[in-house]
Each structure stands twice: as structure tokens, then as C-alpha cells.
Design a protein around this motif. Structure first.
Motif, PDB file in Angstrom:
ATOM      1  N   LYS A   1      37.897  37.133  35.110  1.00 22.48           N
ATOM      2  CA  LYS A   1      37.026  36.337  35.691  1.00 22.48           C
ATOM      3  C   LYS A   1      36.816  36.279  37.170  1.00 22.48           C
ATOM      4  N   VAL A   2      37.967  36.381  37.762  1.00 21.40           N
ATOM      5  CA  VAL A   2      37.947  36.401  39.280  1.00 21.40           C
ATOM      6  C   VAL A   2      37.828  37.816  39.811  1.00 21.40           C
ATOM      7  N   ALA A   3      38.442  38.856  39.211  1.00 28.77           N
ATOM      8  CA  ALA A   3      38.376  40.129  39.858  1.00 28.77           C
ATOM      9  C   ALA A   3      37.026  41.065  39.649  1.00 28.77           C
ATOM     10  N   LYS A   4      36.181  40.597  38.782  1.00 28.29           N
ATOM     11  CA  LYS A   4      35.093  41.424  38.428  1.00 28.29           C
ATOM     12  C   LYS A   4      33.798  41.227  39.357  1.00 28.29           C
ATOM     13  N   ASN A   5      33.982  39.982  40.214  1.00 29.28           N
ATOM     14  CA  ASN A   5      33.021  39.855  41.438  1.00 29.28           C
ATOM     15  C   ASN A   5      33.691  39.863  42.828  1.00 29.28           C
ATOM     16  N   MET A   6      34.823  40.162  42.815  1.00 32.07           N
ATOM     17  CA  MET A   6      35.594  39.842  44.050  1.00 32.07           C
ATOM     18  C   MET A   6      35.450  41.303  44.853  1.00 32.07           C
TER      19      MET A   6
ATOM     20  N   GLU B   1      30.525  39.581  45.180  1.00 31.62           N
ATOM     21  CA  GLU B   1      29.466  40.198  44.832  1.00 31.62           C
ATOM     22  C   GLU B   1      28.167  39.082  44.827  1.00 31.62           C
ATOM     23  N   SER B   2      26.999  39.353  45.360  1.00 34.00           N
ATOM     24  CA  SER B   2      25.806  38.449  45.076  1.00 34.00           C
ATOM     25  C   SER B   2      25.454  37.905  43.607  1.00 34.00           C
TER      26      SER B   2
ATOM     27  N   ASN C   1      24.714  34.424  37.199  1.00 33.83           N
ATOM     28  CA  ASN C   1      24.699  33.859  35.587  1.00 33.83           C
ATOM     29  C   ASN C   1      25.958  33.117  35.407  1.00 33.83           C
ATOM     30  N   ASP C   2      25.993  32.589  34.305  1.00 34.31           N
ATOM     31  CA  ASP C   2      27.182  31.786  33.964  1.00 34.31           C
ATOM     32  C   ASP C   2      28.362  32.598  33.788  1.00 34.31           C
ATOM     33  N   ASP C   3      28.190  33.853  33.288  1.00 31.39           N
ATOM     34  CA  ASP C   3      29.297  34.780  32.999  1.00 31.39           C
ATOM     35  C   ASP C   3      30.085  35.020  34.168  1.00 31.39           C
ATOM     36  N   ASN C   4      29.439  35.098  35.280  1.00 31.44           N
ATOM     37  CA  ASN C   4      30.105  35.386  36.573  1.00 31.44           C
ATOM     38  C   ASN C   4      30.341  34.232  37.599  1.00 31.44           C
ATOM     39  N   TYR C   5      29.822  33.226  37.282  1.00 28.29           N
ATOM     40  CA  TYR C   5      30.019  32.048  38.262  1.00 28.29           C
ATOM     41  C   TYR C   5      31.252  31.031  37.668  1.00 28.29           C
TER      42      TYR C   5
END
Length: 327
Positions: free
Chosen positions: A148-153, A182-183, A188-192
Motif C-alpha cells: 500500500k505504501v510502495a505502490k505510489n512511493m 505519485e499524484s 482514489n481510495d485504493d491509493n490514499y
């Protein structure tokens, strides 16, 4: 009053290192604190005490035609609690991280920035502090690897700070983390990840049986423009780059208490990395050929230009009796 970067008193020239912005560098204050720290180490019979006493004892400066001074040579002890070295490290952290963040923004202009604070329960002695700091470093690495942390890091800068509680003498160890994501993180709730999410993930990463104090906020300014947003990021950089331990926490004038605190902090900080970069920020640090903050050069740490030609050099030496630097 500074006159040509020096002050005349009793036929002796007192060092006054005044920068172009008018700010006078606190050499005397930092060396005085260094001496107080050395005296505590001496009482505690630390072998490095003599080495600490020699930190910044002789300063050589290059001086331009305009009278501007730039430190050219000295020797720093690099002891984790040395007030002189920590002052220089903090400047270096700020300058390096500013350069890194500017380059990351250039490469990732749409990226968003977050400021994360991670805490655990206070501890009461050096052994507990040593153990807690080791566990926090492991826990943080575990946290950054969660899906959950790494996917947008994109990357991060992490610094560890220790404060002393005046009421009960305990130590509060916590991390300040500047995160670049990442922006899509906010889309969406899956990223935030909410503050509650971050708290649960940190609790899991640290394997805690209690709910830790965690704070997360987006780095932003009320004015919606690039300039104000960059100013907000710079403020977060300064917060992340600040002192790992303030010397006011262990140089209080209460010798008995200060001795105990120094002994605990020396044990807790031994061989600890208090600042680290990850992801793109680590990559940019390498690309910019920046040296190690913990063990690198502490002479050239600021943003002063090297283009001005040197006119002459001066040497200032610490006078142990008069408690000041004299040229």
C-alpha cells in the motif's frame, strides 16, 4: 559590530565570520558548547574526549577582495553529540536535500509531497534507546516495503530525532520523513492512506502492542501556486534536516543530570545512521555526487559561491583562557 569580518579588542582580533546576508556565524557559541560537551566526556572518562576538545580548534578562512570569508580548512571530530559538528551537519543536510528536492521536482513535476512523523513510546536509559533506535530503523524499512505504501512511493528522506523529557528524564525517539509520492496517491481510495491507515501500518511494522503516535500531512500552501508550494516543501526540508539531538537537551548546566543524559545518548547513538534517503531521492543523491552527511566533509557545507577569487587567508585559533577565537 563586525569590521572587515573581525572585531578589535585589547589589541587582539576576535574572529567575526559575517556572511553576505549579514548573518554572523556562531563559531564562538558552538565551540563553547563543544568545550562543555568535552568536559562532560572527560568526567565520564570517554577515550574520545581529547579528540572532541580539538574539534574546530584552528580555523583557516579564504578571504575575497570584498572581505567575504569562507572556511577553507579545519578539523572536525564528528562525534554524534558534538554541537560544532551537528551545526555543520544540519547546514549540510539542508543544502544537500534542497538540491535533491529541486532535481526530483524537475524530473517529477506532478509529484506530491507528504510530511510524516513516526513515534514510539519513550525510553529511560541508553540500553533501551539503543534497542529502540535499531528497531525503528528495521520497522521503517518494513513500512516502506508494504504494498500500500510502495505502490505510489517515488522516494523519501528520513531523519531521526531524539528529545529529552524535562519532567521524567525519558527519551522520545521519533522520525521525520519527507515523502514524495505519485499524484495518483490522492486520486482514489485504493491509493490514499489516511492517518489511521499510516498508524496501523506503523504499528504493524514495529510489532507494537499499543497504538503509536503518527502524524501525516500533505505539504501544501494556502496559496495555490507553484512558488508557494515550493516554499512549503522547503519548510518541510528544513524540519527534516534539523538537529538529531539539540545540545540544549544535554548541556543544561545541571552537571549530574547532564552526565547521565550524555552517557545514555552516547550509547543510544553509537553507530546509528540518523538520516537516510530512499527511492528517487537516493538515486539523485548519487547522481549529484553528494558525499555522506554523517561522515563526509563538514568544511564546505553551505551554498556560498566558489567563483570569487581569494585575496588572502586568515587563521583563527581558539583561546581556552579567553573563550573566543582570535586571529
Amino acid at each position: 559590530m563586525c569590521v572587515h569580518n573581525s572585531m578589535i579588542s585589547d589589541e587582539k582580533t576576535i574572529l567575526c565570520d559575517k556572511k553576505a546576508n549579514g548573518k554572523v556565524q556562531p563559531w564562538r557559541e558552538k565551540k563553547t558548547a563543544n568545550v562543555n560537551y568535552f568536559e562532560l566526556l572527560q568526567i565520564l572518562k570517554f577515550k574520545k574526549a581529547e579528540r572532541v576538545s580539538q574539534c574546530g580548534e584552528i580555523l583557516e578562512f579564504d578571504v575575497t577582495q570584498e572581505g567575504r570569508m569562507k572556511l577553507a580548512k579545519t578539523w572536525f571530530c564528528k562525534s554524534p553529540l558534538c554541537p560544532m559538528c551537528n551545526w555543520r551537519k544540519t547546514m549540510k543536510r539542508s543544502v544537500q536535500t534542497t538540491k535533491i528536492v529541486e532535481e526530483v521536482i524537475r524530473q517529477k513535476p506532478r509529484a506530491r509531497w507528504l510530511f510524516l512523523t513516526l513515534s514510539v513510546k519513550n525510553v529511560f536509559d541508553g540500553d533501551q534507546l539503543d534497542k529502540s533506535l535499531k528497531e525503528m530503523a528495521i520497522g521503517f524499512n518494513r513500512l516502506m516495503k508494504y504494498k500500500k505504501v510502495a505502490k505510489n512511493m517515488i522516494g523519501f528522506m528520513r531523519s531521526t530525532e531524539i528529545t529529552v523529557n524535562e519532567k521524567d528524564g525519558s527519551y522520545n525517539q521519533h522520525m521525520h520523513v519527507l515523502l514524495c509520492v505519485e499524484s495518483t496517491y490522492f486520486k482514489n481510495d485504493d491509493n490514499y492512506l489516511s492517518q489511521e491507515d499510516w498508524t496501523k501500518l506503523w504499528q504493524k511494522a514495529m510489532k507494537l502492542d499499543y497504538t503509536p503516535v503518527v502524524h501525516i500531512e500533505a505539504v501544501k500552501n494556502k496559496k495555490r501556486n507553484k512558488k508557494s508550494e515550493y516554499t512549503a516543501i522547503q519548510a518541510a526540508v528544513q524540519e527534516t534536516a534539523k538537529y538529531s539531538v539539540k545540545d540544549s537537551d544535554y548541556l543544561t548546566g545541571n552537571v549530574v543530570n547532564d552526565l547521565e543524559v550524555v552517557k545514555d545518548l552516547e550509547k543510544g547513538l553509537f553507530r546509528k545512521r540518523m538520516i537516510a534517503y530512499g527511492g528517487l531521492l537516493k538515486q539523485v543523491h548519487k547522481e549529484l555526487n553528494l558525499d555522506d552527511i554523517e561522515d563526509g566533509d563538514l568544511v564546505r557545507v553551505d551554498e556560498d559561491s566558489d567563483t570569487e577569487e581569494k585575496a588572502y587567508s586568515i587563521v583563527a585559533q581558539w583561546n581556552w583562557n579567553l573563550k573566543n577565537y582570535y586571529i
